[in-house]
Structure formats: structure tokens, C-alpha cells
Design a protein around this motif. Structure first.
Motif: not given
Length: 216
Positions: A74-80, A183, A188
Motif C-alpha cells: 500500500a505504498l501510495n505515491e500520492s501520500v509518499w 496523510d 501503516q
């Protein structure tokens, strides 16, 4: 004696009058300072809501490559945000021929030089450079020691080749992940800790976001 006392009294009165006028003048100047004039403000005097408004971020790294990032669920590019930092530079020396006009010419040159090296009994690695300013050149080695580079260059010169030797700087970079704490999905970071623990060099830290903005 009376005259001396009278003189001292007069002097004291004059000094007192001068100080009073001076204080009044400074007070009047302060009242007429423009509203936009800069004033010293202590952080401790700021309201609590202002002090707490400075955004905090989590920072993970350093990662030597992106392989481990693929294991983070769940590595979300919009968060990280993924950033890079130069971890060091190394001075190297490249020996090469060319470059040729195109890839076909580079391959012909490579085949010829390999044959000549074999006939001369020289074990020198060679390949076509596929990108960069030396695209379509034939590389004959990238050396950390200039003596080794010069030795290979001299061997190719004896075979009649117009060989080049140039310094080259190689930069090594590491990767960092960062995200605003507000965020990041709940839990996580804790779920990632066992995965990150596989690489002892990777750490999780918390900092003010503006202190790590240079990594983005």
C-alpha cells in the motif's frame, strides 16, 4: 559654600529636565512607528495554535535501490514522496575508442578491436557505450587507479589505435521516502517496520516537513 550647593542643585535640575524631555521624545517617536515596522517576536510568545501548526513529516531511508520499495504494501505515491540524496562521488578514468557515427559503426569497431586484442594476447574488457556523451563509443575499461588506465591506453596505442583517456566522476545516490504524518494511513508505519528491519541501515524518523523538503 552656599554658592557651590546652589550650583550643584541647578546642574541637577537641568539634567533632570533634559532626561524628561528625551524620554517624551522617544515615546512620541514610538507612537508614530508605521504598523508594518518589523518587531521582535519570541516563539514562546506565539499562541499555542500557531506553534502547533508547523507540519511534521515521517522520513524513511536511506534505500540503496528501489527493490525494497516494491515490498512495502500500500505504498501510495500520492501520500509518499520519493527523493534522492547524493551519498558520495568517485573519481574514475575511462579508456575508450570513438565514438562511432552510429550503433552499426560502433559494433563493427567493437568486433575489430576485440579481434586485435585477442591476437595480441591482451585480456581487456570491451563493450559499446549505449547512452550519454560517449554513446556509440567502445569502452576499454573504467578504472579507479589512473596507472591501470594509462597501462591499457598505452597497450592500445601500441596496436595503432587512437585511444582516449578521460576522467569521469561517478555519483552514488540513495533514496528517501517522506510523507506528512497527517496523510499516512493509521498503522501503516508499524506494519512496515518488520520489512524495513531486514536492512539495518534503514530508519524511520520524524521531523519538521521544511527540514526535509530538500530531498523531494
Amino acid at each position: 559654600m552656599r554658592r557651590v550647593l546652589a550650583l550643584l542643585l541647578a546642574i541637577n535640575l537641568l539634567i533632570g529636565l533634559w532626561l524628561g524631555l528625551r524620554a517624551e521624545s522617544v515615546s512620541e517617536e514610538s507612537e508614530f512607528l508605521p504598523a508594518s515596522a518589523a518587531r521582535l517576536e519570541l516563539v514562546s510568545d506565539l499562541p499555542p495554535d500557531v506553534r502547533e501548526s508547523r507540519e511534521r513529516c515521517a522520513e524513511l531511508g536511506p534505500f540503496s535501490n528501489e527493490d525494497l520499495l516494491q515490498e512495502l504494501p500500500a505504498l501510495n505515491e500520492s501520500v509518499w514522496s520519493l527523493g534522492t540524496v547524493v551519498s558520495g562521488e568517485q573519481s574514475l578514468y575511462r579508456v575508450y575508442l570513438g565514438p562511432a557515427a552510429d550503433r552499426a559503426g560502433a559494433l563493427v569497431m567493437l568486433a575489430e578491436v576485440r579481434q586485435r586484442l585477442e591476437e595480441a594476447g591482451l585480456n581487456i574488457d570491451s563493450y559499446v557505450v549505449a547512452e550519454g556523451v560517449l554513446d556509440n563509443a567502445v569502452s576499454l575499461g573504467l578504472f579507479s587507479n589512473i596507472d591501470n588506465a594509462e597501462r591499457v591506453r598505452d597497450q592500445l596505442l601500441q596496436l595503432g589505435y587512437d585511444v582516449q583517456l578521460e576522467p569521469e566522476t561517478r555519483r552514488s545516490e540513495v533514496l528517501w521516502l517522506s510523507a506528512k504524518l497527517s496523510d499516512i494511513p493509521e498503522g501503516q508505519l508499524e506494519s512496515w517496520r518488520p520489512i524495513l528491519a531486514a536492512d539495518g541501515a534503514i530508519s524511520i524518523s520524524e521531523n519538521l516537513c521544511e527540514t526535509i523538503a530538500h530531498r523531494k
